[in-house]
Design a protein around this motif. Structure first.
Motif, PDB file in Angstrom:
ATOM      1  N   GLU A  43       0.834  -1.214   0.000  1.00 17.47           N
ATOM      2  CA  GLU A  43       0.000   0.000   0.000  1.00 17.47           C
ATOM      3  C   GLU A  43       0.864   1.258   0.000  1.00 17.47           C
ATOM      4  O   GLU A  43       0.604   2.210  -0.731  1.00 17.47           O
ATOM      5  CB  GLU A  43      -0.927  -0.018   1.223  1.00 17.47           C
ATOM      6  CG  GLU A  43      -1.919   1.113   1.235  1.00 17.47           C
ATOM      7  CD  GLU A  43      -1.730   2.078   2.384  1.00 17.47           C
ATOM      8  OE1 GLU A  43      -2.408   3.107   2.370  1.00 17.47           O
ATOM      9  OE2 GLU A  43      -0.911   1.814   3.270  1.00 17.47           O
ATOM     10  N   THR A  47       0.930   3.927  -2.991  1.00 17.47           N
ATOM     11  CA  THR A  47       0.638   5.324  -2.663  1.00 17.47           C
ATOM     12  C   THR A  47       1.745   6.241  -3.176  1.00 17.47           C
ATOM     13  O   THR A  47       1.469   7.298  -3.753  1.00 17.47           O
ATOM     14  CB  THR A  47       0.464   5.494  -1.137  1.00 17.47           C
ATOM     15  OG1 THR A  47      -0.612   4.660  -0.703  1.00 17.47           O
ATOM     16  CG2 THR A  47       0.179   6.928  -0.765  1.00 17.47           C
ATOM     17  N   ASN A  50       1.513   6.456  -6.885  1.00 18.59           N
ATOM     18  CA  ASN A  50       0.360   7.290  -7.220  1.00 18.59           C
ATOM     19  C   ASN A  50       0.704   8.775  -7.082  1.00 18.59           C
ATOM     20  O   ASN A  50       0.334   9.592  -7.935  1.00 18.59           O
ATOM     21  CB  ASN A  50      -0.830   6.923  -6.330  1.00 18.59           C
ATOM     22  CG  ASN A  50      -2.109   7.561  -6.790  1.00 18.59           C
ATOM     23  OD1 ASN A  50      -2.278   7.867  -7.954  1.00 18.59           O
ATOM     24  ND2 ASN A  50      -3.021   7.765  -5.862  1.00 18.59           N
ATOM     25  N   LYS A  51       1.423   9.132  -6.020  1.00 15.98           N
ATOM     26  CA  LYS A  51       1.838  10.531  -5.833  1.00 15.98           C
ATOM     27  C   LYS A  51       2.752  10.977  -6.975  1.00 15.98           C
ATOM     28  O   LYS A  51       2.605  12.085  -7.499  1.00 15.98           O
ATOM     29  CB  LYS A  51       2.550  10.705  -4.495  1.00 15.98           C
ATOM     30  CG  LYS A  51       1.636  10.685  -3.302  1.00 15.98           C
ATOM     31  CD  LYS A  51       2.415  10.849  -2.008  1.00 15.98           C
ATOM     32  CE  LYS A  51       1.510  10.732  -0.803  1.00 15.98           C
ATOM     33  NZ  LYS A  51       2.246  10.819   0.462  1.00 15.98           N
TER      34      LYS A  51
END
Length: 127
Positions: A43, A47, A50-51
């Motif tokens: 995760e 994340t 994704n950033k």
């Protein structure tokens, strides 16, 4: 020996079964915790990715906006210069009909020079 001193075989099986169940439960909890840790790490990685992707999209969108704006300015300049060129060509066409000026696009060196050259003397450049 009495039954109080020596556990019976059923008691021994029960004790071994309980011990085995405890060990199995402990292994299951450890496996579950390991799986949870792996999911949390995954995760965090997703994340972060994704950033980074969001930042790349934002940067690209900003660049696209800047380029689109610059492109619009250049298109407006092209339109303005095209209009000016058309106007100048119209003026030149009218002037060539009235004054019999040679076609400047074919032989621009044949155009009359409206301003005579200014002679310069050498003493003006000496300090």
């Amino acid at each position: 020996m009495s039954s109080k001193q020596q556990p019976s075989s059923s008691e021994e099986r029960t004790r071994k079964r309980k011990l085995s169940n405890r060990e199995s439960a402990r292994r299951s909890r450890m496996k579950k915790q390991q799986h949870l840790d792996e999911l949390l790490a995954q995760e965090r990685q997703i994340t972060n990715e994704n950033k980074k992707l969001s930042q790349t999209i934002d940067d690209t969108s900003q660049l696209y906006g800047d380029l689109a704006s610059r492109n619009n300015v250049l298109r407006a300049q092209v339109a303005e210069l095209t209009d000016r060129l058309g106007s100048l060509n119209s003026v030149l066409q009218i002037a060539s009909e009235v004054f019999d000026i040679p076609d400047s696009s074919l032989e621009p060196w044949l155009l009359p020079c409206p301003i005579p050259p200014i002679p310069a003397s050498a003493h003006k450049f000496n300090c």
